[in-house]
Design an enzyme around this catalytic site. Structure first.
Site, PDB file in Angstrom:
ATOM      1  N   LYS A  28       0.850  -1.187   0.000  1.00  0.00           N
ATOM      2  CA  LYS A  28       0.000   0.000   0.000  1.00  0.00           C
ATOM      3  C   LYS A  28       0.881   1.230   0.000  1.00  0.00           C
ATOM      4  CE  LYS A  28      -2.161  -1.457   3.613  1.00  0.00           C
ATOM      5  NZ  LYS A  28      -2.993  -1.489   4.800  1.00  0.00           N
TER       6      LYS A  28
ATOM      7  N   GLY B  29      -5.580  -6.834  10.866  1.00  0.00           N
ATOM      8  CA  GLY B  29      -5.173  -6.728   9.478  1.00  0.00           C
ATOM      9  C   GLY B  29      -5.284  -5.312   8.974  1.00  0.00           C
ATOM     10  N   CYS B  30      -5.344  -5.154   7.674  1.00  0.00           N
ATOM     11  CA  CYS B  30      -5.442  -3.845   7.057  1.00  0.00           C
ATOM     12  C   CYS B  30      -6.652  -3.097   7.590  1.00  0.00           C
ATOM     13  CB  CYS B  30      -5.540  -3.996   5.537  1.00  0.00           C
ATOM     14  SG  CYS B  30      -5.798  -2.439   4.658  1.00  0.00           S
ATOM     15  N   PHE B  31      -6.451  -1.851   8.007  1.00  0.00           N
ATOM     16  CA  PHE B  31      -7.563  -1.117   8.610  1.00  0.00           C
ATOM     17  C   PHE B  31      -8.641  -0.714   7.608  1.00  0.00           C
ATOM     18  CE2 PHE B  31      -4.049   2.372   9.117  1.00  0.00           C
ATOM     19  CZ  PHE B  31      -3.930   2.519   7.745  1.00  0.00           C
TER      20      PHE B  31
END
Length: 246
Positions: free
Chosen positions: A6, A70-72
């Site tokens: 990201k 995990g990914c917010f």
């Protein structure tokens, strides 16, 4: 490493720059990996509610919960759809202010986890219900230091408790689920005191709703929201809470 896909500038996933056929092969391989790991976060399970609940609040004051899984982006998208939730902010918890940034946290060496701070009305939705959603559809609590394709301690499963009651509830529910054997693997969720929560950069807020066709969101996060609607129809709201950003 896939945990660094990201970009701070746009939020898009990135890899080593490739050209021509190499780029196409890399893209195809990465998408195959996304598809192969999607079920870990996308299946959803109907878990029993906590057998121990916190007393209902006698005041109209809102409360907060800080959860990591995990990914917010996906965590935020799930909790934005709950009745009684008035705000969900993506951010960092577990480290100090000097490293509370996406670029630093992505190294996996800051102590931070990508997390969400949930502001809710305890007269409408309980902390226990938030935990039930968290373990049922928001993430896979049996994955250690990762979620799907995102690898590293910054993607760990963690509950950051603000007081003794939240700690007791979290620990009791983890023990309850463990004793019930609801998962094939042990729960690895950490229960840690909340020292601070640092909001993430503006481009991370409301990411799923500003980028609904982003491949990562489509594969990993919209299935979580679908499962929320299917399993928790009584508290699901069609219109999400949108975080106000500058």
């Amino acid at each position: 490493m896939l945990s660094l896909l990201k970009t701070p500038s746009s939020g898009r996933k990135r890899g080593k720059p490739l050209l021509g056929v190499g780029a196409a092969l890399w893209s195809a391989a990465l998408f195959a990996l996304w598809q192969s790991t999607a079920s870990a976060a996308g299946d959803g399970v109907e878990l029993p509610p906590p057998s121990t609940n916190l007393p209902a609040s006698s005041t109209a004051d809102t409360q907060t919960a800080v959860l990591a899984g995990g990914c917010f982006w996906g965590m935020e998208a799930v909790f934005q759809h709950l009745d009684g939730v008035s705000d969900v902010v993506s951010g960092y918890s577990g480290g100090d202010s000097s490293t509370a940034s996406y670029r630093a946290t992505s190294s996996g060496r800051t102590g931070h986890a990508e997390a969400v701070q949930i502001t809710y009305d305890p007269q409408t939705i309980s902390y226990a219900k938030l935990l039930q959603v968290y373990f049922s559809v928001a993430h896979d609590s049996t994955q250690l230091n990762r979620q799907g394709p995102d690898v590293g301690p910054q993607y760990r499963s963690a509950i950051f408790y603000a007081n003794d009651r939240q700690q007791a509830m979290a620990e009791a529910y983890i023990a309850q689920l463990g004793e019930a054997g609801v998962f094939e693997k042990p729960i690895v969720t950490q229960v840690d005191p909340l020292s601070a929560f640092y909001p993430a950069e503006a481009y991370h807020q409301n990411f799923a709703y500003r980028n609904p066709n982003h491949r990562y969101i489509v594969v990993h996060d919209w299935p979580k929201v679908d499962n929320l609607q299917r399993l928790f129809a009584d508290i699901y709201r069609d219109t999400p809470v949108i975080v106000a950003t500058k």
